[in-house]
Design an enzyme around this catalytic site. Structure first.
Site, short mmCIF file in Angstrom:
data_model
loop_
_atom_site.label_atom_id
_atom_site.label_comp_id
_atom_site.label_asym_id
_atom_site.label_seq_id
_atom_site.Cartn_x
_atom_site.Cartn_y
_atom_site.Cartn_z
N ASP A 112 11.15 32.15 72.90
CA ASP A 112 10.36 33.13 72.13
C ASP A 112 11.13 34.42 71.95
OD1 ASP A 112 8.08 31.55 71.70
OD2 ASP A 112 7.45 31.89 73.77
N PHE B 205 -3.32 29.67 75.71
CA PHE B 205 -2.02 29.02 75.44
C PHE B 205 -2.00 28.53 74.00
CE2 PHE B 205 -1.33 27.41 80.05
CZ PHE B 205 -0.70 28.59 80.36
N GLU C 53 6.03 18.36 84.06
CA GLU C 53 6.65 19.69 83.88
C GLU C 53 6.06 20.68 84.87
OE1 GLU C 53 7.35 21.04 79.83
OE2 GLU C 53 6.51 22.99 80.38
N HIS D 158 4.41 13.16 78.69
CA HIS D 158 4.94 14.32 79.43
C HIS D 158 3.73 15.19 79.79
CE1 HIS D 158 8.00 17.31 80.51
NE2 HIS D 158 7.25 18.22 79.93
N SER E 132 6.58 11.85 82.68
CA SER E 132 7.41 12.94 83.20
C SER E 132 6.47 14.11 83.45
CB SER E 132 8.51 13.31 82.21
OG SER E 132 7.99 13.52 80.92
#
Ligand code: FAD
Length: 302
Positions: free
Chosen positions: A115, A225, A23, A275, A21
């Site tokens: 968040d 990140f 994103e 993913h 998959s």
């Protein structure tokens, strides 16, 4: 070998089928929109199980997420999954978004707490009239319609969480509320994933826990990140990208090699679903999928 792991070969001696998959994030500008659709068009022939579209902090991308998901429904044969958070919104507002997705033909939601409004590091406070956490949101989504619901999982624990066990408590609550798949935060050491998976399975949580893979298109950005999400960056990874800030061509080759090593090891240990955090770029992800044995649907069928 731990009981939760299989080998890359099925009992018939064939390699196991790999599912992927992808994103994406909703674009802010026309240029970004062009880049996103180039990426979607390049990756679509690999027939991903679904493609997901993120939801900006505090619902900041609500309209853009919705527009992107809707275009995926209308213009492609792909199955979209819309991310949704419960930050800074009442239940009614979130429910309206869920109903809107359903009306647009969306049947899969990636449900997240999100968040804190004040940013990462500030304690999270639910909206007084809102869903209190991701498990509550999953239950709300499932009450509205028969959506497939995926949720997050954190092999290195979420920064808000005191322990991995507290984190797994939350995962269990999300599964009890109706989530049928977890997608992990990215990680670079596969042992972290396997140790986490063993703990999840030991707690009797049997839903797929799909590894989230971040191909390192830009090491500095990946490191940023990672710092924000509590993922660790091993020294060996930093060393591999050392001195390449101005050398895009070599960086790309190293990135492909690093990601290849990671996914092949996961496959060798029985992982069949991946993913990819694409960052709206196709090249690296396409190459890794090729390595995993995926071929464009038309050629594979020929
Ligand atoms: P949860 O699973 O609800 O909680 C994570 C951990 O924090 C749990 O251990 C829980 O016990 C602990 N915790 C939760 N609430 C509290 C509290 N009040 N006090 C103490 N501990 C608490 N963010 C976006 O904004 N948009 C997106 O589209 C998006 N997509 C994502 C997709 C994936 C696959 C992943 C892994 C993350 C994504 N995120 C996204 C990031 C996510 O919103 C943040 O990590 C957020 O801080 C936590 O949301 P969650 O649903 O993962 O948290």
């Amino acid at each position: 070998m731990a009981p939760t792991r299989a080998s890359r070969w099925s009992t018939t001696g064939q390699p196991r089928r790999i599912n992927v998959s992808f994103e994406f994030f909703p674009p802010k500008t026309e240029e970004m929109e062009r880049q996103l659709w180039e990426a979607i068009e390049r990756l679509a022939p690999l027939a991903p199980k679904f493609v997901s579209v993120t939801y900006g902090a505090g619902g900041s991308t609500r309209e853009r997420t919705h527009a992107t998901v809707k275009r995926i429904v209308n213009d492609t044969a792909l199955t979209p999954a819309a991310h949704l958070t419960c930050v800074d919104a009442t239940r009614d507002e979130v429910d309206a978004v869920i109903r809107n997705y359903h009306a647009a033909g969306v049947r899969h939601i990636v449900a997240l707490r999100g968040d804190p409004v004040g940013g990462i590091g500030v304690p999270y406070a639910p909206h007084p009239g809102g869903y209190v956490n991701a498990a509550d949101l999953v239950a709300g989504i499932r009450r509205i319609a028969d959506f497939e619901v995926s949720v997050s999982a954190y092999p290195e624990k979420h920064p808000d969480s005191p322990t991995v066990d507290a984190d797994i408590d939350m995962l269990e609550a999300k599964v009890d509320a109706g989530a049928s798949r977890a997608i992990t935060q990215f990680f670079f050491e596969n042992d972290l994933y396997f140790r986490y998976l063993d703990r999840v399975r030991a707690r009797g949580i049997m839903i797929p826990v799909v590894p989230g893979i971040l191909p390192v298109q830009n090491f500095r950005q990946a490191k940023n990140f990672a710092e924000r999400t509590g993922a660790s960056v091993p020294r060996w990874l930093a060393e591999r990208f050392e001195g390449l800030d101005e050398d895009l061509a070599t960086r790309k080759l190293i990135a492909a090699a690093v990601a290849a090593e990671q996914v092949i090891d996961l496959v060798d240990n029985g992982v069949t679903d991946f993913h990819f955090y694409t960052m709206n770029r196709a090249d690296l992800v396409y190459a890794i999928c090729h390595l995993l044995g995926l071929r464009p649907a038309t050629k594979a069928a020929a």
